[in-house]
Write a protein that holds these residues in place. Structure first.
Motif, PDB file in Angstrom:
ATOM      1  N   PHE A   1      -5.656   0.527  -7.642  1.00 57.00           N
ATOM      2  CA  PHE A   1      -4.439   0.217  -7.533  1.00 57.00           C
ATOM      3  C   PHE A   1      -3.383   1.477  -7.774  1.00 57.00           C
ATOM      4  O   PHE A   1      -3.695   2.409  -8.701  1.00 57.00           O
ATOM      5  N   GLY A   2      -2.111   1.486  -6.806  1.00 54.30           N
ATOM      6  CA  GLY A   2      -1.176   2.297  -7.296  1.00 54.30           C
ATOM      7  C   GLY A   2      -0.348   1.922  -8.204  1.00 54.30           C
ATOM      8  O   GLY A   2      -0.470   0.994  -8.965  1.00 54.30           O
ATOM      9  N   PRO A   3       0.540   2.537  -8.662  1.00 54.48           N
ATOM     10  CA  PRO A   3       1.586   2.142  -9.765  1.00 54.48           C
ATOM     11  C   PRO A   3       2.544   1.130  -9.437  1.00 54.48           C
ATOM     12  O   PRO A   3       2.978   0.544 -10.298  1.00 54.48           O
ATOM     13  N   GLY A   4       2.906   0.855  -8.399  1.00 56.16           N
ATOM     14  CA  GLY A   4       3.785  -0.215  -8.210  1.00 56.16           C
ATOM     15  C   GLY A   4       4.872   0.320  -7.617  1.00 56.16           C
ATOM     16  O   GLY A   4       5.479   1.176  -7.987  1.00 56.16           O
ATOM     17  N   THR A   5       5.675  -0.751  -6.837  1.00 53.88           N
ATOM     18  CA  THR A   5       7.206  -0.260  -6.461  1.00 53.88           C
ATOM     19  C   THR A   5       8.045  -1.575  -6.765  1.00 53.88           C
ATOM     20  O   THR A   5       7.441  -2.871  -6.387  1.00 53.88           O
TER      21      THR A   5
ATOM     22  N   THR B   1     -15.433  -0.455  -5.681  1.00 55.59           N
ATOM     23  CA  THR B   1     -14.008  -0.941  -6.595  1.00 55.59           C
ATOM     24  C   THR B   1     -12.878  -0.735  -5.887  1.00 55.59           C
ATOM     25  O   THR B   1     -12.799   0.260  -5.209  1.00 55.59           O
ATOM     26  N   GLN B   2     -11.776  -1.341  -5.784  1.00 58.36           N
ATOM     27  CA  GLN B   2     -10.456  -0.956  -5.653  1.00 58.36           C
ATOM     28  C   GLN B   2      -9.411  -0.467  -6.379  1.00 58.36           C
ATOM     29  O   GLN B   2      -9.324  -1.366  -7.575  1.00 58.36           O
TER      30      GLN B   2
ATOM     31  N   SER C   1      -9.741   1.363  -1.126  1.00 66.21           N
ATOM     32  CA  SER C   1     -11.103   1.181  -1.452  1.00 66.21           C
ATOM     33  C   SER C   1     -11.881   1.939  -0.502  1.00 66.21           C
ATOM     34  O   SER C   1     -11.540   2.184   0.519  1.00 66.21           O
TER      35      SER C   1
ATOM     36  N   TYR D   1      -4.516  -1.276   1.244  1.00 66.18           N
ATOM     37  CA  TYR D   1      -4.036  -2.611   1.192  1.00 66.18           C
ATOM     38  C   TYR D   1      -2.725  -2.733   0.508  1.00 66.18           C
ATOM     39  O   TYR D   1      -2.352  -1.731  -0.320  1.00 66.18           O
TER      40      TYR D   1
ATOM     41  N   PHE E   1       2.236  -3.511  -4.672  1.00 68.17           N
ATOM     42  CA  PHE E   1       1.291  -2.622  -5.021  1.00 68.17           C
ATOM     43  C   PHE E   1       0.342  -2.244  -3.837  1.00 68.17           C
ATOM     44  O   PHE E   1       0.166  -3.249  -2.952  1.00 68.17           O
TER      45      PHE E   1
ATOM     46  N   TYR F   1      -0.169  -5.399  -1.525  1.00 68.23           N
ATOM     47  CA  TYR F   1      -0.081  -6.721  -2.245  1.00 68.23           C
ATOM     48  C   TYR F   1       1.504  -6.733  -2.871  1.00 68.23           C
ATOM     49  O   TYR F   1       2.073  -5.742  -3.144  1.00 68.23           O
TER      50      TYR F   1
ATOM     51  N   LEU G   1      -1.304 -11.504  -7.900  1.00 72.47           N
ATOM     52  CA  LEU G   1      -1.092 -10.520  -6.686  1.00 72.47           C
ATOM     53  C   LEU G   1      -1.504 -11.383  -5.445  1.00 72.47           C
ATOM     54  O   LEU G   1      -2.578 -11.897  -5.283  1.00 72.47           O
TER      55      LEU G   1
END
Lengths: 115, 113
Positions: free
Chosen positions: B104-108, B101-102, B94, B33, B90, B35, B43
Motif C-alpha cells: 500500500f501507498g501512504p494514503g491521501t 503480497t499487496q 501487486s 488498486y 489508498f 481503495y 478499506l
C-alpha cells in the motif's frame, strides 16, 4: 458477496501480555488467502501475516500467529508479548485466489497497549 | 518498502469540482488498486487495473473513474466531488495475482466541503 467481520471495535492489553483479535468471514469459495494488516497512526498499511486456505498449518511470524478454522470460517490473530509499538488498527482481509487481488476488508479493531 | 507514492497527500476541495489523485510506482508491478477508507467500513475497493489501459470496477466505483496510460501511474478521478467522497484514499500494487503480497501507498486524505 464475500464479507469479513471483526466484532471487536476496540481491544486493550497490558504490555507483555497476550491478546487475540477475532475475525470471521463468509464465502462459498474454497481457494483463498487471509491476511492481517496493521495500520499505526502514521496511516501506513503494513502486512502482518498471511494464511493460505489450503494450508492446515497456522501461519506464524515472530510474536504474531493465527488460529485458522476453515470450517468455522474464523481467522483470529494472536499477539504475544505485546509491545507499545503494536498499538494500531488491525484489519482482517480476504482475497480469492483467482484473477486480480481484490481484497475484502473487515471494519478493523483498534488495539491499545497499556504500559 | 515498496516504491509507491501518492499525490497529493492532503487535499481540500469544494463540492462539484473535479479532483484527480495520482499513484506512482517504481516496482513495475502489473496490478494497481484504489481503495477508500472510512470509519466503520475498513478499506473498500474502488477500481483496479490489471495492465496498461486495462481497468475494472470494484465494490464502490460510482462517482469515480480511473486511467492507466503507463505501467507506473494509476490515476483516480472524481468528476464532480461530493461530500460523501470525503475519505482517505489508498493506492496499492501487486506483482501477480493472489500469490503476491499487496503493498500500500501512504494514503491521501481528501476533504470535500
Amino acid at each position: 458477496a464475500q464479507t469479513v467481520t471483526q466484532s471487536q471495535p476496540e481491544m486493550s492489553v497490558q504490555e507483555a501480555e497476550t491478546v487475540t483479535l477475532s475475525c470471521t468471514y463468509d464465502t462459498s469459495e474454497s481457494d483463498y488467502y487471509l491476511f492481517w494488516y496493521k495500520q499505526p497512526p502514521s496511516r501506513q498499511m503494513i502486512l502482518v501475516i498471511r494464511q493460505e486456505a489450503y494450508k492446515q498449518q497456522n501461519a506464524t511470524e515472530n510474536r504474531f500467529s493465527v488460529n485458522f478454522q476453515k470450517a468455522a470460517k474464523s481467522f483470529s490473530l494472536k499477539i504475544s508479548d505485546s509491545q507499545l509499538g503494536d498499538a494500531a488498527m488491525y484489519f482482517c482481509a480476504w482475497v480469492l485466489i483467482q484473477g486480480a487481488q481484490k481484497l475484502v476488508f473487515g471494519q478493523g479493531t483498534r488495539l491499545t497497549i497499556n504500559p | 518498502d515498496a516504491g509507491i507514492t501518492q499525490s497529493p497527500r492532503h487535499k481540500v476541495t469544494e463540492t462539484g469540482t473535479p479532483v484527480t489523485l495520482r499513484c506512482h510506482q517504481t516496482e513495475n508491478h502489473r496490478y494497481m488498486y484504489w481503495y477508500r477508507q472510512d470509519p466503520g467500513h475498513g478499506l473498500r475497493l474502488i477500481h483496479y487495473s490489471y495492465g496498461v489501459k486495462d481497468t475494472d470496477k470494484g465494490e464502490v466505483s460510482d462517482g469515480y473513474s480511473v486511467s492507466r496510460s503507463k505501467t507506473e501511474d494509476f490515476l483516480l478521478t472524481l468528476e464532480s466531488a461530493t461530500s460523501s467522497q470525503t475519505s482517505v484514499y489508498f493506492c496499492a500494487i501487486s506483482a501477480q495475482t493472489s500469490t503476491d503480497t499487496q503493498y500500500f501507498g501512504p494514503g491521501t486524505r481528501l476533504t470535500v466541503l
